[in-house]
Design an enzyme around this catalytic site. Sequence first.
Site, PDB file in Angstrom:
ATOM      1  N   GLU A  71      24.360  62.505-105.786  1.00 25.86           N
ATOM      2  CA  GLU A  71      24.664  63.917-105.551  1.00 25.86           C
ATOM      3  C   GLU A  71      25.422  64.468-106.756  1.00 25.86           C
ATOM      4  O   GLU A  71      26.468  63.939-107.124  1.00 25.86           O
ATOM      5  CB  GLU A  71      25.524  64.056-104.278  1.00 25.86           C
ATOM      6  CG  GLU A  71      25.940  65.490-104.016  1.00 25.86           C
ATOM      7  CD  GLU A  71      26.961  65.628-102.883  1.00 25.86           C
ATOM      8  OE1 GLU A  71      27.246  64.633-102.186  1.00 25.86           O
ATOM      9  OE2 GLU A  71      27.489  66.739-102.725  1.00 25.86           O
ATOM     10  N   ASP A 125      33.146  63.435 -99.903  1.00 25.24           N
ATOM     11  CA  ASP A 125      31.724  63.168 -99.668  1.00 25.24           C
ATOM     12  C   ASP A 125      31.441  61.671 -99.571  1.00 25.24           C
ATOM     13  O   ASP A 125      30.512  61.262 -98.873  1.00 25.24           O
ATOM     14  CB  ASP A 125      30.866  63.772-100.781  1.00 25.24           C
ATOM     15  CG  ASP A 125      30.580  65.250-100.522  1.00 25.24           C
ATOM     16  OD1 ASP A 125      30.288  65.586 -99.360  1.00 25.24           O
ATOM     17  OD2 ASP A 125      30.670  66.050-101.467  1.00 25.24           O
ATOM     18  N   GLY A 176      50.873  62.156 -94.842  1.00 25.39           N
ATOM     19  CA  GLY A 176      51.303  63.304 -95.626  1.00 25.39           C
ATOM     20  C   GLY A 176      52.321  62.912 -96.670  1.00 25.39           C
ATOM     21  O   GLY A 176      52.837  61.789 -96.672  1.00 25.39           O
ATOM     22  N   CYS A 216      50.176  56.464 -91.008  1.00 25.99           N
ATOM     23  CA  CYS A 216      50.867  56.414 -92.302  1.00 25.99           C
ATOM     24  C   CYS A 216      52.211  57.159 -92.223  1.00 25.99           C
ATOM     25  O   CYS A 216      53.137  56.658 -91.625  1.00 25.99           O
ATOM     26  CB  CYS A 216      49.960  56.933 -93.408  1.00 25.99           C
ATOM     27  SG  CYS A 216      50.413  56.231 -94.997  1.00 25.99           S
ATOM     28  N   GLU A 226      41.396  55.672 -90.030  1.00 25.45           N
ATOM     29  CA  GLU A 226      40.317  56.677 -90.028  1.00 25.45           C
ATOM     30  C   GLU A 226      39.266  56.434 -91.110  1.00 25.45           C
ATOM     31  O   GLU A 226      38.161  56.955 -91.021  1.00 25.45           O
ATOM     32  CB  GLU A 226      40.886  58.099 -90.161  1.00 25.45           C
ATOM     33  CG  GLU A 226      41.549  58.460 -91.487  1.00 25.45           C
ATOM     34  CD  GLU A 226      43.044  58.162 -91.531  1.00 25.45           C
ATOM     35  OE1 GLU A 226      43.507  57.243 -90.815  1.00 25.45           O
ATOM     36  OE2 GLU A 226      43.762  58.844 -92.315  1.00 25.45           O
ATOM     37  N   HIS A 247      45.536  53.528 -92.781  1.00 21.67           N
ATOM     38  CA  HIS A 247      44.734  54.674 -92.334  1.00 21.67           C
ATOM     39  C   HIS A 247      43.467  54.163 -91.658  1.00 21.67           C
ATOM     40  O   HIS A 247      42.440  53.993 -92.324  1.00 21.67           O
ATOM     41  CB  HIS A 247      44.326  55.530 -93.533  1.00 21.67           C
ATOM     42  CG  HIS A 247      45.447  56.291 -94.162  1.00 21.67           C
ATOM     43  ND1 HIS A 247      45.814  57.537 -93.739  1.00 21.67           N
ATOM     44  CD2 HIS A 247      46.274  55.975 -95.185  1.00 21.67           C
ATOM     45  CE1 HIS A 247      46.821  57.977 -94.474  1.00 21.67           C
ATOM     46  NE2 HIS A 247      47.121  57.041 -95.361  1.00 21.67           N
ATOM     47  N   THR A 256      17.189  81.588-103.993  1.00 20.29           N
ATOM     48  CA  THR A 256      16.557  80.280-104.174  1.00 20.29           C
ATOM     49  C   THR A 256      15.652  80.301-105.403  1.00 20.29           C
ATOM     50  O   THR A 256      15.705  79.399-106.250  1.00 20.29           O
ATOM     51  CB  THR A 256      15.737  79.906-102.919  1.00 20.29           C
ATOM     52  OG1 THR A 256      16.615  79.869-101.805  1.00 20.29           O
ATOM     53  CG2 THR A 256      15.041  78.564-103.080  1.00 20.29           C
ATOM     54  N   SER A 275      28.542  76.938-103.845  1.00 19.50           N
ATOM     55  CA  SER A 275      29.035  75.628-103.422  1.00 19.50           C
ATOM     56  C   SER A 275      29.274  75.643-101.915  1.00 19.50           C
ATOM     57  O   SER A 275      29.230  76.692-101.279  1.00 19.50           O
ATOM     58  CB  SER A 275      30.317  75.289-104.164  1.00 19.50           C
ATOM     59  OG  SER A 275      31.286  76.255-103.855  1.00 19.50           O
TER      60      SER A 275
HETATM   61  N1  GLN Z   1      54.520  59.804 -98.084  1.00 19.17           N
HETATM   62  C1  GLN Z   1      54.403  58.508 -97.483  1.00 19.17           C
HETATM   63  C2  GLN Z   1      54.328  57.398 -98.512  1.00 19.17           C
HETATM   64  O1  GLN Z   1      54.118  57.648 -99.666  1.00 19.17           O
HETATM   65  C3  GLN Z   1      53.200  58.456 -96.553  1.00 19.17           C
HETATM   66  C4  GLN Z   1      51.902  58.523 -97.280  1.00 19.17           C
HETATM   67  C5  GLN Z   1      50.738  58.867 -96.392  1.00 19.17           C
HETATM   68  O2  GLN Z   1      50.918  59.322 -95.283  1.00 19.17           O
HETATM   69  N2  GLN Z   1      49.535  58.677 -96.879  1.00 19.17           N
HETATM   70  O3  GLN Z   1      54.466  56.249 -98.174  1.00 19.17           O
END
Ligand code: GLN
Length: 530
Positions: free
Chosen positions: A140, A70, A351, A378, A504, A502, A189, A12
């Site tokens: 995929e 992905d 996070g 976030c 990104e 987000h 291969t 992988s």
């Molecule tokens: N832990 C935070 C929430 O639940 C932020 C979430 C995140 O950063 N994606 O709102």
Amino acid sequence: MKYIIVTGGVMSGLGKGITTASVGRNLKNNGYKITAIKIDPYINIDAGTMSPYQHGEVYVLKDGGEVDLDLGNYERFLDTELTREHNLTTGKIYQSVISKERRGDYLGKTVQIIPHITNEIKDRIRRIAAKSGADVCMIEVGGTVGDIESMPFLEAVRQMHREEEDNVTFIHVTLVPLDAQGDQKTKPTQHSVKELRQLGLYPDVIVARCKEPLLEGTRSKISLFCDVPTEAVVSAHDANDIYEVPLTLEKQGLTTYLMNKLGFSPKARDTAWSDMIKRMNNTKGEVKLVIVGKYTHLEDSYLSISESLKHAAIECGCNFTTTWVNSETFDNDPSLVNTLSGYDGILVPGGFGERGVEGKILAIQYAREHDIPYLGLCLGMQLSVIEFARNVVGLEGANSTEFDENTAYPVIDILPEQENVVDMGATMRLGDYEAILSIGSLAERIYGTTTIVERHRHRYEVNPNFIDRIESEGMIFSGKNHNRMEIAEIPENSFFFASQFHPEFRSRPGNPSPPFRSFMEAMLQRNKHR
Ligand code: GLN
């Protein structure tokens, strides 16, 4: 509908996802409409419940689907937007077969892997492909050929090939390692193609991952032993950047080969990708960025952030280096936060959970007080509000109820409608939501408009009861969705921008996310004056 099915052998992590995305991009460049499906043979319904330690970043789609990273590569390479249906998992397939069985849909029959599970897989693939309106659907198959988990999926695509032979093409991605003498070895291969054949699958193309370009001898050996024409043995040697892979494959004639096989002729010549590569290889200078986060030893956990920074740097014409700092180092020794002065910008990503939170708050305080460009995403936004509430507004002990349920100042609190949810797949505000931007704000300048749509994944948010007190001290909420705060900024600073969403996930090569682009510009500014 044409289907190009990508399998993997030997091991992988060979970059099947990048190969799939690159082949799709090359066909798109010729004027065809491409969609993509990722099959993940695990039993989880989706990636939402998985730790980033396991599978890297959880990628979020516009419809709120929490999927394998992905799909992020597909969206970026194909410049498209996918939905949760485009990520098939064993869990989703079984869930739907079992509920059909309970409803009595199978009319008393014994429900079996063949045909019931395989039919469910084929039906879904065909339905999703048709719905997308594409000319080609890239598929995929995750995992490695021979894994128990992927068997029903491989059997299903085998049946698809039997049912519509002209429409199904197989690409097998394998590894060509070097032996101690540095010779390219083809045996792994050969074995993995043999394994594939035992399952009734015959590769049309073999993409060989290797350090250096495949030698002619290696190529013809693979061709001979694996029964594919030499022009269908393609070298996928290490690239400087994943965005170069489409060009590597193109140069070896893979696109022409596939187009002939599909009965396609070029309809257009889209050079946006190769133009972007030219810009990418023509950057100068270097800004220094630091990302203060939790999974800093696993860059895949923040893949879309790294990609977004790259998109921004390409369009700003600069290079950048990223230093990853685990925020716990500041928890343990707050004086280390002074090392942040050596950077042009500080980014705190999203996070969950309490670990390392105080260290991130220290980093944000440093960015605010020393006017270092700051981008908070976030959790990085929520913590910037906590930092401001504590250190500027004077709300001592202000916190998020995620980290301290009994805080006297819950400036970040749980979304009211999420309070009693028990299904782990349904506890968050996910996917696209609108934000209205204040006129004259940094946000409005960055986006060049007053209504934006961005993707979300959070359970907590800014508590509206504290907004007035925070805004009166100089942090403003310049993006809102009714009484939900979407963007926090500090107008007094040169660049302090934090979003609940987000950005990104919507950034694309050639079309960077506006906050990332402006962050990069702000870092360039600081770099010049430093
Ligand atoms: N832990 C935070 C929430 O639940 C932020 C979430 C995140 O950063 N994606 O709102």
